[in-house]
Design a protein around this motif. Structure first.
Motif, mmCIF file in Angstrom:
data_model
loop_
_atom_site.group_PDB
_atom_site.id
_atom_site.type_symbol
_atom_site.label_atom_id
_atom_site.label_comp_id
_atom_site.label_asym_id
_atom_site.label_seq_id
_atom_site.Cartn_x
_atom_site.Cartn_y
_atom_site.Cartn_z
ATOM 1 N N GLY A 226 0.862 -1.453 0.211
ATOM 2 C CA GLY A 226 0.023 0.269 -0.525
ATOM 3 C C GLY A 226 1.269 1.040 0.374
ATOM 4 N N GLY A 227 0.133 3.047 0.128
ATOM 5 C CA GLY A 227 1.136 3.728 -0.086
ATOM 6 C C GLY A 227 0.519 4.704 -0.676
ATOM 7 N N TYR A 228 0.505 5.426 -0.770
ATOM 8 C CA TYR A 228 -0.387 7.103 -0.731
ATOM 9 C C TYR A 228 -0.239 7.755 -2.422
ATOM 10 C CZ TYR A 228 -1.121 7.646 4.047
ATOM 11 O OH TYR A 228 -1.520 7.375 5.656
ATOM 12 N N LYS A 229 -1.015 8.029 -3.400
ATOM 13 C CA LYS A 229 -0.634 9.177 -4.123
ATOM 14 C C LYS A 229 -1.501 10.519 -4.007
ATOM 15 C CE LYS A 229 -2.818 7.168 -7.590
ATOM 16 N NZ LYS A 229 -1.590 7.408 -8.555
ATOM 17 N N LEU A 230 -0.389 11.225 -4.607
ATOM 18 C CA LEU A 230 0.263 12.084 -3.668
ATOM 19 C C LEU A 230 -0.108 13.829 -4.755
ATOM 20 C CD1 LEU A 230 0.483 14.999 -1.263
ATOM 21 C CD2 LEU A 230 3.038 14.505 -2.209
ATOM 22 N N ASN A 231 -1.490 14.146 -4.355
ATOM 23 C CA ASN A 231 -2.216 15.693 -5.628
ATOM 24 C C ASN A 231 -1.011 16.655 -4.957
ATOM 25 O OD1 ASN A 231 -3.765 14.902 -7.975
ATOM 26 N ND2 ASN A 231 -4.117 13.214 -6.470
ATOM 27 N N THR A 232 -0.191 17.402 -5.773
ATOM 28 C CA THR A 232 0.218 18.295 -5.260
ATOM 29 C C THR A 232 -0.156 19.786 -6.191
ATOM 30 O OG1 THR A 232 1.435 17.293 -4.333
ATOM 31 C CG2 THR A 232 2.386 20.026 -5.028
ATOM 32 N N THR A 233 -0.259 20.854 -6.213
ATOM 33 C CA THR A 233 -0.850 21.671 -6.391
ATOM 34 C C THR A 233 0.364 22.587 -6.152
ATOM 35 O OG1 THR A 233 -3.538 21.090 -7.348
ATOM 36 C CG2 THR A 233 -2.308 23.453 -7.735
ATOM 37 N N TRP A 234 1.078 23.691 -7.123
ATOM 38 C CA TRP A 234 1.839 24.499 -6.402
ATOM 39 C C TRP A 234 1.331 25.842 -7.895
ATOM 40 C CZ3 TRP A 234 4.926 20.031 -6.962
ATOM 41 C CH2 TRP A 234 5.766 19.611 -6.113
ATOM 42 N N THR A 235 1.664 27.804 -6.413
ATOM 43 C CA THR A 235 1.040 28.575 -7.261
ATOM 44 C C THR A 235 2.201 29.290 -7.034
ATOM 45 O OG1 THR A 235 -1.338 28.308 -6.963
ATOM 46 C CG2 THR A 235 -0.863 30.517 -7.658
ATOM 47 N N VAL A 236 3.075 29.932 -7.984
ATOM 48 C CA VAL A 236 4.398 30.980 -8.334
ATOM 49 C C VAL A 236 3.671 31.890 -8.834
ATOM 50 C CG1 VAL A 236 6.808 31.043 -8.319
ATOM 51 C CG2 VAL A 236 5.561 28.427 -8.309
ATOM 52 N N TYR A 237 3.751 33.377 -7.733
ATOM 53 C CA TYR A 237 3.698 34.755 -8.192
ATOM 54 C C TYR A 237 4.605 35.496 -8.562
ATOM 55 C CZ TYR A 237 -0.912 32.680 -5.921
ATOM 56 O OH TYR A 237 -1.872 31.955 -5.419
ATOM 57 N N GLY A 238 3.994 37.074 -8.957
ATOM 58 C CA GLY A 238 5.214 37.312 -9.248
ATOM 59 C C GLY A 238 6.256 38.200 -8.514
ATOM 60 N N ASP A 239 5.517 38.183 -6.897
ATOM 61 C CA ASP A 239 6.575 38.919 -5.632
ATOM 62 C C ASP A 239 7.490 37.998 -5.530
ATOM 63 O OD1 ASP A 239 5.018 36.992 -4.499
ATOM 64 O OD2 ASP A 239 3.860 38.474 -3.590
ATOM 65 N N GLY A 240 6.949 36.105 -5.679
ATOM 66 C CA GLY A 240 7.823 35.225 -5.368
ATOM 67 C C GLY A 240 7.924 34.299 -4.436
ATOM 68 N N THR A 241 6.360 34.365 -3.997
ATOM 69 C CA THR A 241 6.122 33.789 -3.113
ATOM 70 C C THR A 241 4.988 32.150 -4.263
ATOM 71 O OG1 THR A 241 4.695 35.949 -1.854
ATOM 72 C CG2 THR A 241 3.216 33.932 -1.747
ATOM 73 N N ILE A 242 5.301 31.426 -3.428
ATOM 74 C CA ILE A 242 5.053 29.888 -3.371
ATOM 75 C C ILE A 242 4.382 29.580 -2.611
ATOM 76 C CG2 ILE A 242 5.796 27.708 -4.867
ATOM 77 C CD1 ILE A 242 8.342 28.852 -5.107
ATOM 78 N N THR A 243 2.604 29.454 -2.720
ATOM 79 C CA THR A 243 1.957 27.906 -2.277
ATOM 80 C C THR A 243 1.895 26.753 -3.004
ATOM 81 O OG1 THR A 243 0.256 28.736 -3.293
ATOM 82 C CG2 THR A 243 0.149 30.343 -1.581
ATOM 83 N N MET A 244 1.832 25.431 -1.673
ATOM 84 C CA MET A 244 1.942 24.604 -2.086
ATOM 85 C C MET A 244 0.780 23.990 -1.317
ATOM 86 S SD MET A 244 4.633 21.994 -1.186
ATOM 87 C CE MET A 244 4.523 20.042 -2.060
ATOM 88 N N ASP A 245 -0.124 22.907 -2.210
ATOM 89 C CA ASP A 245 -1.552 22.042 -1.483
ATOM 90 C C ASP A 245 -1.024 20.578 -1.796
ATOM 91 O OD1 ASP A 245 -2.635 24.643 -0.386
ATOM 92 O OD2 ASP A 245 -3.641 24.946 -2.751
ATOM 93 N N ASN A 246 -1.952 20.173 -1.042
ATOM 94 C CA ASN A 246 -1.255 19.246 -0.861
ATOM 95 C C ASN A 246 -2.674 18.333 -0.953
ATOM 96 O OD1 ASN A 246 1.712 18.079 -1.260
ATOM 97 N ND2 ASN A 246 1.796 19.572 0.420
ATOM 98 N N LYS A 247 -3.081 17.008 -1.282
ATOM 99 C CA LYS A 247 -3.736 15.997 -0.765
ATOM 100 C C LYS A 247 -3.050 14.750 -0.921
ATOM 101 C CE LYS A 247 -8.303 14.480 -2.385
ATOM 102 N NZ LYS A 247 -9.682 14.621 -3.549
ATOM 103 N N PHE A 248 -3.721 13.823 0.064
ATOM 104 C CA PHE A 248 -3.228 12.473 0.299
ATOM 105 C C PHE A 248 -3.649 11.378 0.517
ATOM 106 C CE2 PHE A 248 -0.884 15.811 3.172
ATOM 107 C CZ PHE A 248 0.386 15.434 2.528
ATOM 108 N N GLN A 249 -3.803 10.625 -0.910
ATOM 109 C CA GLN A 249 -5.074 9.308 -1.321
ATOM 110 C C GLN A 249 -3.980 8.128 -0.789
ATOM 111 O OE1 GLN A 249 -8.771 9.832 -1.526
ATOM 112 N NE2 GLN A 249 -8.343 8.151 -1.114
ATOM 113 N N PRO A 250 -4.918 7.182 -0.080
ATOM 114 C CA PRO A 250 -3.817 6.004 0.534
ATOM 115 C C PRO A 250 -5.070 5.312 -0.408
ATOM 116 C CG PRO A 250 -5.754 7.122 2.633
ATOM 117 C CD PRO A 250 -5.209 8.193 1.720
#
Length: 309
Positions: A226-250
């Motif tokens: 078994g394990g995990y499927k990881l869906n990740t969304t990165w958003t990179v903004y012009g001011d250098g900020t990076i957000t990272m959203d993760n969804k873990f599915q076992p």
């Protein structure tokens, strides 16, 4: 009642002989920036040993709180005389409680058209660059491989290990994990969590506007069954900020109790000092967290090491 203006707390005197009037009781209110915004000392409180009493704490209403802010009431019981075991003012008991305050939600981050970024795909590399910063993603590894601000590389590559954020489901077992009939450490090892394999299923990106790029990846981390499927969304903004959203599915067969789940990222050696909002200043596992205040703390990376058995 933890609503400012109406705060009432119950104090139980667990002494065998002493009345609570032998102590000084202080109170304070701090916010999530670590700033003390209210404080005071209660009048001497008469409560016999083994008894309990409800006490009104004169916490004033909090006007116009900042979006997403939190407020904590701390009640502290201290000695009023020197003794053979402690000096005057020694803290013998304390409790911290989150106040009930309605605060506005944090506004969703909006990209700005003024700070523009460029996005270039070069083979496996996706290079995103803006004013005084750049971020490089790798399609094969499905994560960041370089993060540079003002000419300073933030990540630390080491051998074949990835420095960018990747799924982490294991930690070194402690003595307790190996005890109790080997019911934790053995389960983790039998599930292969200490030797997981990682595979990137997909890597896509899109420049949403002149100041915003979004990257989406799907990666599978698996042990034996078994394990995990990881869906990740990165958003990179012009001011250098990076957000990272993760969804873990076992998926598959996993131990009931996991060692940990989250993402790990490795920074370079120059970054030794750290500051955080949370419990501290010392380590605080679930069975020790009541010994640690919520607050803003400063420390070093080296001082985070705890020599557990």
């Amino acid at each position: 009642n933890l609503k400012p203006g109406k705060v009432i707390v119950k104090i139980i005197n667990r002494n065998a002989f002493l009345n609570l009037d032998q102590y000084q009781i202080r109170w304070s209110v701090t916010d999530n920036t670590g700033r003390e915004i209210q404080s005071g000392v209660l009048p001497p409180l008469s409560c016999a040993a083994g008894e309990e009493v409800s006490v009104k704490i004169p916490v004033s209403k909090i006007n116009k709180p900042e979006p997403g802010s939190e407020f904590w009431l701390r009640v502290s019981v201290r000695t009023t005389t020197d003794s053979s075991w402690a000096k005057t003012g020694y803290e013998v008991a304390w409790q911290q409680m989150q106040l009930s305050v309605k605060v506005p939600p944090v506004a969703e981050m909006k990209s700005t058209q003024k700070a523009q970024i460029k996005c270039v795909r070069n083979g496996d590399s996706l290079i995103i660059a803006g004013t005084d910063f750049s971020a490089t993603f790798n399609a094969s590894s499905g994560t960041l491989v370089s993060l540079n601000y003002g000419g300073q590389e933030m990540l630390a590559q080491s051998g074949g290990d990835l420095a960018g954020p990747v799924l982490q489901v294991y930690r070194a077992p402690t003595d307790n994990d190996k005890g109790f009939g080997h019911w934790l450490a053995a389960d983790w090892k039998n599930a292969g969590l200490d030797q997981v394999t990682r595979h990137v299923d997909s890597f896509t990106f899109a420049q949403l506007n002149s100041g915003e790029v979004q990257i989406q990846t799907v990666a599978t981390t698996s042990g034996h069954d078994g394990g995990y499927k990881l869906n990740t969304t990165w958003t990179v903004y012009g001011d250098g900020t990076i957000t990272m959203d993760n969804k873990f599915q076992p998926f598959g067969q996993l131990p009931v109790t996991m060692p940990r789940i989250g993402v790990v990222m490795r920074l370079g050696n120059p970054f030794e000092n750290l500051r955080w909002y949370g419990r501290g200043p010392w380590e605080n596992y679930a069975d020790r967290k009541q010994s640690a205040d919520m607050g803003v703390w400063s420390s070093t990376v080296n001082d985070q090491y705890v020599p557990y058995v």
